[in-house]
Motif scaffolding. Sequence first.
Motif, PDB file in Angstrom:
ATOM      1  N   THR A 110       0.943  -1.265  -0.172  1.00 24.92           N
ATOM      2  CA  THR A 110       0.138   0.134  -0.080  1.00 24.92           C
ATOM      3  C   THR A 110       0.915   1.268  -0.020  1.00 24.92           C
ATOM      4  OG1 THR A 110      -1.626  -1.273   1.334  1.00 24.92           O
ATOM      5  CG2 THR A 110      -1.868   1.132   1.188  1.00 24.92           C
ATOM      6  N   HIS A 112       0.657   5.158   0.967  1.00 28.13           N
ATOM      7  CA  HIS A 112      -0.127   5.835   1.818  1.00 28.13           C
ATOM      8  C   HIS A 112       0.140   7.422   1.681  1.00 28.13           C
ATOM      9  CE1 HIS A 112      -1.154   2.486   4.679  1.00 28.13           C
ATOM     10  NE2 HIS A 112      -0.119   2.013   4.284  1.00 28.13           N
ATOM     11  N   ARG A 124      -5.056   6.055   0.566  1.00 27.21           N
ATOM     12  CA  ARG A 124      -4.320   4.633   0.466  1.00 27.21           C
ATOM     13  C   ARG A 124      -4.528   4.240  -0.814  1.00 27.21           C
ATOM     14  NH1 ARG A 124      -6.685   4.496   5.719  1.00 27.21           N
ATOM     15  NH2 ARG A 124      -5.182   3.940   7.314  1.00 27.21           N
ATOM     16  N   LYS A 126      -4.042   1.257  -2.965  1.00 26.86           N
ATOM     17  CA  LYS A 126      -3.790  -0.267  -2.832  1.00 26.86           C
ATOM     18  C   LYS A 126      -3.939  -0.717  -4.360  1.00 26.86           C
ATOM     19  CE  LYS A 126      -6.134  -0.622   1.435  1.00 26.86           C
ATOM     20  NZ  LYS A 126      -6.816  -1.308   2.327  1.00 26.86           N
TER      21      LYS A 126
END
Length: 530
Positions: A110, A112, A124, A126
């Motif tokens: 991930t 951030h 976030r 992903k």
Amino acid sequence: MAESFPVKPKLRPTSSKLTPTPEAKYWRSFKIPKDIETTPSKSFTFPINSIAFSPTAPHDFVATHSASVSIFSATTLEPKPPISSFSDTAAAVSFRCDGKLLAAGDLTGTVHVFDAKSRSHLRRLKGHAAAVRSVNYPRAADKLHLFSGGDDSVVKYWDVATEKCVFNLLGHKDYVRCGDASPISDEMFVSGSYDHRVRVWDVRVSNSGSVLELNHEKPVESVIYLPSGGLIATAGGNFVKIWDVIGGGKLLYSMESHIKTVTALCMGKVARGGGEEEAEGNRILSVALDGYMKVFDYAKLKITHSMRFPEPLLSVEFSPDCSTRVIGTSKGNLYIGRRKAKVESEEVGATNSHWKIVDDEPGRKVLRPSYFRYFQRGQNVKPSEGDYLIKRAKKVKMAEFDKLLRKFRHREALVAALNKRNPESVVAVMEELVARRKLMKCVANLDVEELGLLLVFLQKYSTMPRYAGLLMRLARKVVESRAEDIRSSDELRNSIRNLKRDVEEEMRIQESLLEIQGIISPMLLIAARR
């Protein structure tokens, strides 16, 4: 009479350390300020994987360690409250071009995005199937995108606002461990992988894959653009290589100065203001598992400075204002060095830039040639930076033996030097007499007392390596030419016996050293082959 100069001893090898160069002094000047902290490093529990400086003043910096990102103040060098919104170890970090946002990747795959000031969690991203090892924002004006690389061998180009992946850039066949954004184009960036390849990407032609592929021949640990945007530097194995991107990926230079894996690269700069001898220019800073930081001048293609640290190094960064250098280690220590800036006073220069005859103090009379103070004006004023300082030539101080040599009184000059008992001066006088072809004539004219002085000097200094070349030959000729005088004097015979004893002892020591060298050399050769 022609001008004469004092005899000077020749420069000989000594055990003292060499004088550091101006650039070495510059890099050594990066130290922890005494008024901030007494210890040279800040310690964490886990390795420091990544470091990044904010591109905007005052240039705070961040470091990743464990499942946290610590932000440090540029003014106090003290850590602010850390960012701990990670479920696994943080592995990469980068600031946006305006310094307001901070992106970090972790081992869960991930990316951030945080607000750098409030440390609030904003996004976030992903999409990676494995750990994210590289995160970079474009350097110029693009504030909406970033790119990341991970252990899934994929480089992703993200739209931060929508949290969507714009492009999946495929081509690497192993872990993507590093990357950097172009300083001249927001659409171009470079990535490095453990498949030994470095790829240059252009998102404007993303469908055709990478626009350039380079073979580093070792797993790539770090890659950076040089300031011009036309060159890149790659690190992998114990090599640092420089490539010409504009020239089609031509290898310009390969540097092999580290003895272990090079883990990180960054750009540094020698800032003007540390002295007239210092040249302003960009440098490549490299750190490795051997504990060394190397400074490489890629304009001259040479290492200009090297610094040793007591543990393996993993990351390095240099502040944009050339004031702070930060190095992270595998043991969690953060070595922070700050260079003290020199403050130049403009008022002093303005005061001393013009000579004044009239005093500005109220109540004082105008200086005229009839006043004694008129002839003493300006004697205590120090020259400013723009003034030309003219100094009187210093009078050359002549030693007694120099004065005698000037008058061609060779024997007296040799005796005067022997009485001074300074071996460098005596040897310098002897070498001058050899050049004049008068040394043996001086020896022949010495009386018994003066010959004793010479033999005592030869006995004391003939076995010293720096003087042995001249004195051993002279001792042999003295014994041959003054044999009758030596036999007739007990004191001279004792001096010869002492000289013989010292020479035999020196020969015994040299034979022992040669035997030890003969034993050790094969062992070193076998170890080198392994």
